[in-house]
Motif scaffolding. Sequence first.
Motif, PDB file in Angstrom:
ATOM      1  N   LYS A 173      -4.022  17.174   7.075  1.00 28.64           N
ATOM      2  CA  LYS A 173      -4.992  16.837   6.023  1.00 28.64           C
ATOM      3  C   LYS A 173      -5.867  18.034   5.694  1.00 28.64           C
ATOM      4  O   LYS A 173      -6.136  18.336   4.527  1.00 28.64           O
ATOM      5  N   ARG A 174      -6.304  18.767   6.733  1.00 27.50           N
ATOM      6  CA  ARG A 174      -7.186  19.916   6.526  1.00 27.50           C
ATOM      7  C   ARG A 174      -6.487  21.018   5.743  1.00 27.50           C
ATOM      8  O   ARG A 174      -7.063  21.622   4.846  1.00 27.50           O
ATOM      9  N   LEU A 175      -5.210  21.299   6.093  1.00 25.96           N
ATOM     10  CA  LEU A 175      -4.487  22.349   5.391  1.00 25.96           C
ATOM     11  C   LEU A 175      -4.185  21.932   3.952  1.00 25.96           C
ATOM     12  O   LEU A 175      -4.195  22.758   3.042  1.00 25.96           O
ATOM     13  N   GLY A 176      -3.944  20.646   3.744  1.00 27.34           N
ATOM     14  CA  GLY A 176      -3.770  20.146   2.377  1.00 27.34           C
ATOM     15  C   GLY A 176      -5.006  20.395   1.536  1.00 27.34           C
ATOM     16  O   GLY A 176      -4.932  20.816   0.371  1.00 27.34           O
ATOM     17  N   GLU A 177      -6.183  20.166   2.134  1.00 28.87           N
ATOM     18  CA  GLU A 177      -7.448  20.442   1.437  1.00 28.87           C
ATOM     19  C   GLU A 177      -7.615  21.934   1.171  1.00 28.87           C
ATOM     20  O   GLU A 177      -8.129  22.332   0.120  1.00 28.87           O
ATOM     21  N   ASP A 178      -7.160  22.769   2.123  1.00 24.27           N
ATOM     22  CA  ASP A 178      -7.210  24.226   1.926  1.00 24.27           C
ATOM     23  C   ASP A 178      -6.347  24.642   0.736  1.00 24.27           C
ATOM     24  O   ASP A 178      -6.739  25.512  -0.053  1.00 24.27           O
ATOM     25  N   ILE A 179      -5.178  24.030   0.607  1.00 24.39           N
ATOM     26  CA  ILE A 179      -4.287  24.359  -0.501  1.00 24.39           C
ATOM     27  C   ILE A 179      -4.943  24.005  -1.834  1.00 24.39           C
ATOM     28  O   ILE A 179      -4.912  24.785  -2.796  1.00 24.39           O
ATOM     29  N   LEU A 180      -5.585  22.830  -1.901  1.00 22.98           N
ATOM     30  CA  LEU A 180      -6.276  22.436  -3.134  1.00 22.98           C
ATOM     31  C   LEU A 180      -7.431  23.382  -3.443  1.00 22.98           C
ATOM     32  O   LEU A 180      -7.664  23.738  -4.609  1.00 22.98           O
ATOM     33  N   MET A 181      -8.163  23.792  -2.415  1.00 21.97           N
ATOM     34  CA  MET A 181      -9.283  24.721  -2.600  1.00 21.97           C
ATOM     35  C   MET A 181      -8.781  26.061  -3.132  1.00 21.97           C
ATOM     36  O   MET A 181      -9.357  26.639  -4.058  1.00 21.97           O
ATOM     37  N   MET A 182      -7.674  26.533  -2.567  1.00 22.29           N
ATOM     38  CA  MET A 182      -7.129  27.821  -3.014  1.00 22.29           C
ATOM     39  C   MET A 182      -6.554  27.721  -4.425  1.00 22.29           C
ATOM     40  O   MET A 182      -6.640  28.675  -5.197  1.00 22.29           O
ATOM     41  N   GLN A 183      -6.000  26.567  -4.761  1.00 25.78           N
ATOM     42  CA  GLN A 183      -5.483  26.399  -6.117  1.00 25.78           C
ATOM     43  C   GLN A 183      -6.626  26.452  -7.127  1.00 25.78           C
ATOM     44  O   GLN A 183      -6.498  27.059  -8.198  1.00 25.78           O
ATOM     45  N   GLU A 184      -7.741  25.842  -6.775  1.00 28.61           N
ATOM     46  CA  GLU A 184      -8.913  25.884  -7.653  1.00 28.61           C
ATOM     47  C   GLU A 184      -9.447  27.314  -7.792  1.00 28.61           C
ATOM     48  O   GLU A 184      -9.875  27.730  -8.861  1.00 28.61           O
ATOM     49  N   GLN A 185      -9.383  28.063  -6.701  1.00 27.07           N
ATOM     50  CA  GLN A 185      -9.916  29.426  -6.708  1.00 27.07           C
ATOM     51  C   GLN A 185      -8.978  30.420  -7.390  1.00 27.07           C
ATOM     52  O   GLN A 185      -9.424  31.299  -8.130  1.00 27.07           O
ATOM     53  N   PHE A 186      -7.663  30.271  -7.151  1.00 27.11           N
ATOM     54  CA  PHE A 186      -6.695  31.249  -7.665  1.00 27.11           C
ATOM     55  C   PHE A 186      -5.964  30.768  -8.919  1.00 27.11           C
ATOM     56  O   PHE A 186      -5.203  31.525  -9.519  1.00 27.11           O
ATOM     57  N   HIS A 187      -6.151  29.507  -9.290  1.00 26.37           N
ATOM     58  CA  HIS A 187      -5.587  28.961 -10.532  1.00 26.37           C
ATOM     59  C   HIS A 187      -4.064  29.058 -10.579  1.00 26.37           C
ATOM     60  O   HIS A 187      -3.485  29.335 -11.627  1.00 26.37           O
ATOM     61  N   PHE A 188      -3.409  28.865  -9.438  1.00 27.40           N
ATOM     62  CA  PHE A 188      -1.951  28.947  -9.449  1.00 27.40           C
ATOM     63  C   PHE A 188      -1.322  27.596  -9.818  1.00 27.40           C
ATOM     64  O   PHE A 188      -1.939  26.535  -9.697  1.00 27.40           O
ATOM     65  N   THR A 189      -0.094  27.671 -10.290  1.00 27.90           N
ATOM     66  CA  THR A 189       0.714  26.484 -10.594  1.00 27.90           C
ATOM     67  C   THR A 189       1.658  26.271  -9.420  1.00 27.90           C
ATOM     68  O   THR A 189       2.160  27.244  -8.852  1.00 27.90           O
ATOM     69  N   SER A 190       1.890  25.026  -9.038  1.00 31.78           N
ATOM     70  CA  SER A 190       2.694  24.815  -7.833  1.00 31.78           C
ATOM     71  C   SER A 190       3.572  23.569  -7.934  1.00 31.78           C
ATOM     72  O   SER A 190       3.290  22.628  -8.688  1.00 31.78           O
ATOM     73  N   ILE A 191       4.631  23.622  -7.149  1.00 33.59           N
ATOM     74  CA  ILE A 191       5.526  22.471  -6.958  1.00 33.59           C
ATOM     75  C   ILE A 191       5.677  22.289  -5.462  1.00 33.59           C
ATOM     76  O   ILE A 191       6.019  23.230  -4.749  1.00 33.59           O
ATOM     77  N   MET A 192       5.395  21.087  -4.985  1.00 33.78           N
ATOM     78  CA  MET A 192       5.471  20.814  -3.552  1.00 33.78           C
ATOM     79  C   MET A 192       6.485  19.706  -3.273  1.00 33.78           C
ATOM     80  O   MET A 192       6.483  18.670  -3.931  1.00 33.78           O
ATOM     81  N   VAL A 193       7.328  19.952  -2.296  1.00 33.64           N
ATOM     82  CA  VAL A 193       8.272  18.945  -1.819  1.00 33.64           C
ATOM     83  C   VAL A 193       7.656  18.228  -0.625  1.00 33.64           C
ATOM     84  O   VAL A 193       7.091  18.847   0.266  1.00 33.64           O
ATOM     85  N   THR A 194       7.747  16.912  -0.615  1.00 36.49           N
ATOM     86  CA  THR A 194       7.259  16.135   0.525  1.00 36.49           C
ATOM     87  C   THR A 194       7.995  14.788   0.573  1.00 36.49           C
ATOM     88  O   THR A 194       8.560  14.347  -0.426  1.00 36.49           O
TER      89      THR A 194
END
Length: 230
Positions: A173-194
Motif C-alpha cells: 500500500k505504501r509503495l502504491g502511494e509512492d507511485i501516485l505521489m511520483m506520478q503527480e510530481q513527474f507527470h508521467f503516463t503509465s500502464i500497470m498490470v495487476t
Amino acid sequence: MTYFKAENLHKSFSNIQIDFSMESEKESMTCILGPSGSGKSTVLKMIAGLENSDKNPDKKTSVFLDGRDITNLPPQKRNIGMVFQQPSLFLNMNVLENIAYGLRNMGWTKKAAFEEAEKMLKIIKMEDFGKRSCESLSGGEAQRVCLARSLIVKPKLILFDEPLSALDAPLRKRLGEDILMMQEQFHFTSIMVTHDIEEAVRLSDRIILMKKGTIISQCSSRDFDSSMME
C-alpha cells in the motif's frame, strides 16, 4: 486527448490468443486487470517492444506514443520505462550508480548524472542509500530504486508489471502511494498490470479487464464492477 494508443496487438499461444487494443490520456494511469495467464504481461512486453506482435493480414498492428509511431522501433528507441515484478537492479553497482545508469548511457558526464541521481534519492526518501549495495536492500527499497532509475531519464510512458505483488500488504500500500505521489510530481503516463482488484481501483484512472487474452471491459476505475472478475 489520446496520448498513447495501441491497436491490434496479437499473440497466439497453445492455451490463449491475445487480441488487444487500448488508448490512454496524458498523465493517466491505466490498470490492466485480470487473473494469472490472461496475457497481461505479454501485452506490456509487446508495448515495450520486448516481444513482437503476431502478423495479422486483416488487422494492422500499430503503437503510437505522443503522436509518434513507435510500432517498429526497438525498445531503446521507444522512450518507455519499465518496472518489473522482481527488482531488476545491477548487482555490480551501488544504488546511486544504478539510478544514474540511464543518464550515463545517454552521454551525461559522471558528475552530472550522479548529481541528478542524488536528487532522485531525496525524492524517494533514500538519500542515505547511495553507496549501499543493491543486495542489501529490502524488496520495497529495491522497487523504489527501480522506479527512480526509470523516472530519471524522463520516459513518456512507464509500464509496471505487477511491481507490488511480491511485497507484504502494508508495504504494498505504501509503495502504491509512492507511485501516485511520483506520478503527480513527474507527470508521467503509465500502464500497470495487476491481478488485485483493490489495487487497480485505488491506483488507476481507468481499468481494462482481461480474461484469456480478450478484453472483457474498459471503464473508469470509479465505474468498475468487481463482479466481472468472477
